[in-house]
Design an enzyme around this catalytic site. Structure first.
Site, PDB file in Angstrom:
ATOM      1  CB  THR A  82      95.412-104.492 -77.212  1.00  0.00           C
ATOM      2  OG1 THR A  82      94.904-105.287 -78.284  1.00  0.00           O
ATOM      3  CG2 THR A  82      95.654-103.071 -77.706  1.00  0.00           C
ATOM      4  CG  HIS A 141      97.417-114.628 -80.384  1.00  0.00           C
ATOM      5  ND1 HIS A 141      97.448-114.055 -79.137  1.00  0.00           N
ATOM      6  CD2 HIS A 141      96.818-113.701 -81.185  1.00  0.00           C
ATOM      7  CE1 HIS A 141      96.908-112.859 -79.182  1.00  0.00           C
ATOM      8  NE2 HIS A 141      96.521-112.615 -80.403  1.00  0.00           N
TER       9      HIS A 141
END
Length: 146
Positions: A82, A141
């Site tokens: 983030t 990811h």
């Protein structure tokens, strides 16, 4: 492979929604184990994915076309993604938002400003990045996407 019962306590992103016959054939041919969070985990190209994640990986491999200006942030989950998205967005768009009081990061979450590659392709395979800031910043990811 029969469709498993859905646990009502699973969040939407882990639930195994309707799948194509092609996807069901694939998961029937690759190693599958009982999941500890999702119902099943599938090993594909050396990585374990939930059914929903695997659908995103396959959609990206089938539909995604990178462009010269694209920027990719590939991180391990829970490694500061983030924060890294916020820094990347701020750096790439610093000229577009010269007034710091009007910056999108003051009102929007970095996850809303930087595309999650698999989710964007899965939800809209033909035009997943319409209306995005340029250059397009992607995050994922899954190393087998990029």
């Amino acid at each position: 492979m029969p469709r498993p019962e859905q646990s009502p306590s699973l969040p939407g992103y882990l639930q195994e929604n309707e799948t194509s016959e092609e996807f069901r054939d694939l998961i029937g041919s690759i190693p599958t184990e009982k999941g500890w969070v999702a119902n099943h985990l599938h090993q594909y190209q050396g990585f374990w994915h939930t059914s929903r994640q695997l659908q995103g990986v396959l959609a990206c491999q089938k539909h995604f076309q990178a462009h010269d200006g694209d920027i990719f942030l590939v991180t391990t989950p829970k490694s500061g993604s983030t924060w890294l998205k916020a820094v990347m967005f701020a750096l790439v768009n610093r000229v577009s938002f010269p007034d710091p009081k009007q910056h999108p990061l003051l009102t929007d979450n970095p996850h809303a400003l930087v595309n999650t590659l698999a989710k964007s392709i899965l939800t809209s395979p033909t035009s997943p990045f319409r209306g995005c800031f340029q250059p397009i910043c992607h995050s994922c990811h899954f190393p087998n996407l990029c």
